[in-house]
Design a protein around this motif. Structure first.
Motif, short mmCIF file in Angstrom:
data_model
loop_
_atom_site.label_atom_id
_atom_site.label_comp_id
_atom_site.label_asym_id
_atom_site.label_seq_id
_atom_site.Cartn_x
_atom_site.Cartn_y
_atom_site.Cartn_z
N MET A 288 0.66 -1.12 -0.03
CA MET A 288 0.07 -0.22 -0.08
C MET A 288 0.72 1.25 0.05
O MET A 288 1.89 1.28 0.64
N GLY A 289 0.61 2.33 -0.95
CA GLY A 289 1.37 3.52 -1.04
C GLY A 289 0.80 4.31 0.11
O GLY A 289 -0.19 4.22 0.92
N GLU A 290 1.86 5.31 0.15
CA GLU A 290 1.66 6.39 1.37
C GLU A 290 0.55 7.26 1.42
O GLU A 290 -0.32 7.32 2.30
N ARG A 291 0.20 7.65 -0.28
CA ARG A 291 -1.05 8.32 -0.30
C ARG A 291 -2.31 7.38 0.36
O ARG A 291 -3.27 7.96 0.84
N LEU A 292 -2.45 6.17 -0.17
CA LEU A 292 -3.44 5.47 0.11
C LEU A 292 -3.53 4.87 1.66
O LEU A 292 -4.54 4.98 2.16
N ARG A 293 -2.31 5.00 2.32
CA ARG A 293 -2.34 4.67 3.74
C ARG A 293 -3.10 6.01 4.30
O ARG A 293 -3.85 5.90 5.50
N SER A 294 -2.51 7.18 3.89
CA SER A 294 -2.99 8.43 4.93
C SER A 294 -4.44 8.50 4.38
O SER A 294 -5.16 8.86 5.26
N ARG A 295 -5.07 8.18 3.28
CA ARG A 295 -6.56 8.21 2.92
C ARG A 295 -7.29 7.14 3.72
O ARG A 295 -8.32 7.44 4.21
N ALA A 296 -6.64 6.18 3.82
CA ALA A 296 -7.39 4.84 4.58
C ALA A 296 -7.48 5.41 6.12
O ALA A 296 -8.38 5.22 6.75
N LEU A 297 -6.43 5.99 6.75
CA LEU A 297 -6.39 6.43 8.04
C LEU A 297 -7.60 7.59 8.22
O LEU A 297 -8.24 7.63 9.23
N ALA A 298 -7.66 8.43 7.34
CA ALA A 298 -8.65 9.55 7.25
C ALA A 298 -10.11 9.10 7.40
O ALA A 298 -10.68 9.29 8.08
N VAL A 299 -10.37 8.43 6.28
CA VAL A 299 -11.48 7.62 6.01
C VAL A 299 -12.02 7.02 7.08
O VAL A 299 -13.02 7.00 7.66
N SER A 300 -11.08 5.98 7.67
CA SER A 300 -11.76 4.91 8.70
C SER A 300 -11.93 5.71 10.01
O SER A 300 -13.01 5.59 10.54
N HIS A 301 -10.88 6.78 10.37
CA HIS A 301 -11.37 7.28 11.72
C HIS A 301 -12.37 8.50 11.43
O HIS A 301 -13.19 8.49 12.39
N ALA A 302 -12.69 9.02 10.11
CA ALA A 302 -13.91 9.64 9.79
C ALA A 302 -15.12 9.04 10.18
O ALA A 302 -16.18 9.57 10.84
N LEU A 303 -15.14 7.86 9.50
CA LEU A 303 -16.54 6.92 9.66
C LEU A 303 -16.65 6.79 11.36
O LEU A 303 -17.83 6.65 11.60
N LEU A 304 -15.45 6.50 12.05
CA LEU A 304 -15.68 6.03 13.29
C LEU A 304 -16.18 7.22 14.18
O LEU A 304 -16.90 7.21 14.95
N HIS A 305 -15.54 8.61 13.90
CA HIS A 305 -15.98 9.68 14.53
C HIS A 305 -17.39 10.55 14.14
O HIS A 305 -17.65 11.64 15.00
#
Length: 381
Positions: free
Chosen positions: A1-18
């Motif tokens: 997984m590339g860094e851009r995709l990692r960054s996006r996955a972190l933001a999206v997953s935490h956004a859905l959580l919060h």
């Protein structure tokens, strides 16, 4: 997984959580987030927003996200802001941001995709400009405001994302100079000619740069070249005999700040360094070719800074009306690539005599109040 995709996955997953089912309107504002991923010039154009927040919410903690090389410019907290590093290309910066306490207000600037990051950081109320596409960028935004329907500097449109009275105009010393590693400054008085730009379509002809350097030297100024990494060759085209010292590729941004703040004059295309010249209160001549002197203009906030904006008004191929993926009818700019445009005709149309006259008007001293946008003398076809 590339860094851009990692960054996006972190933001999206935490956004859905919060993501709350209902967001309260922003009440008492104690913590503000400014979320974006802008280049140097656009980041510096957020300064009126920072000043407006400081004027209307004294005591609030304002956190500005910025590209890591830009963060040191904010080390001494201009307008009370705290800058934190963020780069989608480095997922560790996103992970570090997730440790922040919740924010009362988030202002999303430019690309509305960063509303997902603001939600991941538990912002209670998110405001951004309307009209971004696709619809997924708008999904988590609580309040959208349109771009101005009349010609307005982009920095003022950004400041209008928050309510309150206008801040006082920028004054010398409002931005404490960041600490910089020592380097040999030129002997004063000196002029900085910054020849680099994000695209070759913003390059002014090399022969005119050299002629300008000769004129300023004859006037008694030491002349130095400036440019970013990789732009040493552009300097060599302007000065093949290396008659003048060059700082191209040698300085980090705090060092560039120090170079500019001691300069008698800065001449540059429409680049981040030209905007830094405003922050350092350096007399600056900016050459607008494909860019818009209206969008990047001084407006009311920067009106006291000594500056001249040179452009060929109504240049035929400066005809694109898109700003951050939104259509704005009054906008006239060009973001074509070198593959789409064979030569920078809009830059070539700015005559040497016009630049010399603008430089002389600044070197002769105040008043500056008439130093808005000048219609450069030259051919526009």
């Amino acid at each position: 997984m590339g860094e851009r995709l990692r960054s996006r996955a972190l933001a999206v997953s935490h956004a859905l959580l919060h993501r709350p089912w209902r967001r309260a309107q922003a009440g008492a504002i104690r913590r503000v987030l400014i979320a974006h991923n802008l280049l140097l010039g656009d980041t510096l154009m957020l300064t009126p927003l920072l000043a407006k927040l400081a004027a209307n919410h004294p005591g609030a903690e304002v956190t500005l996200l910025a590209s890591p090389p830009i963060v040191p410019l904010y080390a001494k907290h201009p307008h009370g802001v705290r800058a934190l590093p963020f780069s989608p290309r480095d997922s560790s910066t996103t992970r570090a941001l997730l440790e922040e306490e919740p924010f009362d207000l988030a202002v999303v600037v430019g690309d509305n995709r960063y509303s997902w990051l603001a939600t991941a950081l538990r912002a209670r109320h998110i405001v951004a400009h309307a009209g971004d596409v696709p619809w997924t960028k708008q999904l988590l935004i609580d309040e959208t405001r349109p771009y101005s329907g009349m010609p307005t500097p982009w920095s003022e449109m950004v400041a209008n994302l928050v309510d309150g009275g206008e801040p006082p105009p920028y004054a010398r010393g409002d931005w404490p100079a960041p600490d910089a590693r020592d380097f040999a400054l030129p002997a004063v008085p000196y002029a900085v000619l910054h020849i680099g730009a994000s695209t070759p379509l913003k390059h002014w002809p090399p022969g005119r740069w050299l002629a300008l350097a000769h004129h300023l030297e004859a006037r008694g100024l030491n002349v130095v070249w400036s440019g970013g990494r990789g732009e040493e060759a552009v300097v060599a085209q302007c000065d093949p005999e290396a008659r003048y010292a060059s700082f191209a590729g040698k300085l980090d941004l705090p060092q560039v700040w120090r170079l500019l703040e001691n300069a008698a004059l800065l001449v540059a295309p429409d680049t981040g360094v030209a905007h830094m010249g405003r922050a350092t209160f350096t007399p600056t001549v900016t050459l607008y070719g494909p860019g818009s002197a209206v969008l990047c203009g001084a407006g009311s906030f920067w009106r006291d800074v000594p500056q001249r904006a040179l452009t060929i008004e109504a240049f035929p191929c400066r005809d694109q009306r898109i700003l951050f993926r939104r259509r704005v009818d009054w906008v006239r700019r060009c973001v074509r690539t070198p593959e789409q445009c064979a030569e920078p005709r809009c830059m070539n149309a700015i005559e040497l005599s016009t630049v010399v006259a603008a430089a002389e008007s600044l070197l002769q001293g105040p008043p500056w109040r008439n130093s808005g946008t000048d219609s450069a003398v030259g051919k526009n076809t």
